[in-house]
Design an enzyme around this catalytic site. Structure first.
Site, short mmCIF file in Angstrom:
data_model
loop_
_atom_site.label_atom_id
_atom_site.label_comp_id
_atom_site.label_asym_id
_atom_site.label_seq_id
_atom_site.Cartn_x
_atom_site.Cartn_y
_atom_site.Cartn_z
N LYS A 202 0.87 -1.18 0.00
CA LYS A 202 0.00 0.00 0.00
C LYS A 202 0.90 1.23 0.00
O LYS A 202 1.88 1.27 0.76
CB LYS A 202 -0.88 0.01 1.26
CG LYS A 202 -1.84 1.19 1.33
CD LYS A 202 -2.55 1.23 2.70
CE LYS A 202 -3.62 2.30 2.73
NZ LYS A 202 -4.08 2.57 4.13
N HIS A 221 -6.11 2.00 14.62
CA HIS A 221 -6.47 0.64 14.21
C HIS A 221 -5.32 -0.32 14.50
O HIS A 221 -4.19 0.11 14.77
CB HIS A 221 -6.77 0.60 12.70
CG HIS A 221 -5.57 0.86 11.85
ND1 HIS A 221 -4.98 2.12 11.74
CD2 HIS A 221 -4.80 0.04 11.06
CE1 HIS A 221 -3.93 2.06 10.95
NE2 HIS A 221 -3.79 0.81 10.53
N ASP A 223 -3.48 -3.69 12.41
CA ASP A 223 -3.45 -4.23 11.05
C ASP A 223 -4.02 -5.64 11.04
O ASP A 223 -3.72 -6.44 11.92
CB ASP A 223 -2.01 -4.29 10.53
CG ASP A 223 -1.41 -2.90 10.30
OD1 ASP A 223 -2.19 -1.92 10.24
OD2 ASP A 223 -0.17 -2.81 10.17
N HIS A 277 -2.31 1.73 16.36
CA HIS A 277 -1.57 2.88 15.85
C HIS A 277 -2.47 3.74 14.96
O HIS A 277 -3.57 3.32 14.57
CB HIS A 277 -0.33 2.42 15.06
CG HIS A 277 -0.64 1.52 13.91
ND1 HIS A 277 -1.07 0.21 14.06
CD2 HIS A 277 -0.60 1.72 12.56
CE1 HIS A 277 -1.27 -0.34 12.88
NE2 HIS A 277 -1.00 0.56 11.95
#
Length: 335
Positions: A202, A221, A223, A277
């Site tokens: 990404k 969030h 991962d 994070h």
């Protein structure tokens, strides 16, 4: 026509002291209110050239249990390879919008690959100050070049070179994480799908924001990957939640930032923790980052590794297919 891309909104907003309300976070999320000032959090930095492998295993294991994030230096990927990766990504995002839209996500598709802005269901309808490009870079059988930019012309060669070198680093990470739990070196990678493991890159593009005190690039969030290995540019913005505060993570030139993701937390039965994070934005400068999410193949069943489960340590997670986990995560459904 409604402006969809943050890059367009940013170029119209730069002469103002305001941003659209869709991007203003609630007060308990606003960086100005919630960031701990006065300290840059010293996320563990681990030198992979240390000849004492036992020491590396211990440091990675400790960082993964305590923090869920660490930085690695002397990792073996040449500085020039990382510089080129950043250069071609930056050149892509500086192209005219029409050219970027040639690799846009397919509307209505469940596939996240392509150029876009929205990724998941937005809480309270709030948006992140970021545009992105997703595409798989390994294995070859999973790559769809439809989502790889044709411009700049060196984009494909550069990304493939980085992918080839990154695989060596990733294999070592899985090996060290396995050994840190007393497992055989291959067990963590095998649990993630072995050679069918998917490398999803990404590129995040966070344009300058007139009100960085009110907006976030990416909301808080964890991962959903197993492991995330990230190259940042020199503009800080990554924040980690620890001990009830948000801390800025220090930028270290040529380091790779490694996040423990949800799937390794599950495989380790919560011995390793998935890092919580978020990303802040900058008033003057564009921040970019290049995370690669190491994910199980969609049909892979992920659950705690049996050796790590016993009467004193019952399984803390259900075993389920990765595609079902991902669907629940992106749609904010309980797992």
């Amino acid at each position: 026509m409604e402006l969809e891309r943050v890059q367009q909104i940013a170029s119209l907003s730069k002469c103002m002291d305001t941003i659209p309300t869709d991007y203003i976070r609630s007060e308990n999320e606003q960086p100005a209110v919630t960031t701990f000032h006065g300290a840059v959090l010293e996320v563990p930095v681990i030198d992979l050239s240390d000849p004492d492998e036992g020491k590396i295993v211990g440091l990675i294991s400790e960082a993964s249990r305590e923090w869920g994030i660490f930085q690695v230096v002397n990792h073996g990927i040449p500085e020039e390879v990382m510089r080129k990766l950043q250069q071609v990504g930056k050149e892509f995002f500086e192209l005219p919008l029409e050219e970027k839209e040639l690799v846009a996500k397919i509307p209505g598709s469940q596939n996240i690959e392509g150029y876009g802005t929205r990724l998941q269901k937005e809480v309270e309808g709030k948006k992140g100050w970021v545009d992105h490009l997703f595409h798989i870079i390994w294995p070859p059988s999973a790559i769809n070049y439809r989502f790889w930019p044709k411009n700049p012309p060196s984009y494909r060669e550069t990304s493939e070179d980085y992918a080839k070198r990154l695989r060596g680093v990733a294999d070592k990470m899985f090996e060290y994480l396995s050994k840190g739990l007393g497992l055989e070196p291959s067990e963590m990678k095998d649990g993630m799908g072995g050679e069918d493991l998917i490398y999803m890159m990404k590129i995040n593009y966070y344009p300058p924001c007139p009100r960085p005190d009110l907006a976030l690039g990416v909301v808080a969030h964890t991962d959903m990957s197993g492991l995330t290995i990230l190259v940042p540019n020199e503009v800080p913005g990554l924040q980690v939640f620890k001990d009830d505060y948000w801390y800025d993570v220090k930028y270290i030139p040529n380091a790779l930032i490694v996040h423990i993701g949800d799937q390794i937390q599950i495989l380790s039965n919560a011995k390793y923790k998935s890092v919580f994070h978020r990303t802040t934005v900058n008033k003057e400068m564009t921040r970019m980052s290049w995370p690669v999410f190491l994910e199980p193949p969609p049909e892979q069943e992920i659950g705690p590794i049996p050796k790590l489960v016993n009467e004193e340590n019952p399984p803390k997670f259900k075993t389920k297919k990765f595609k079902d986990y991902a669907y629940c995560k992106l749609n904010k459904l309980p797992q």
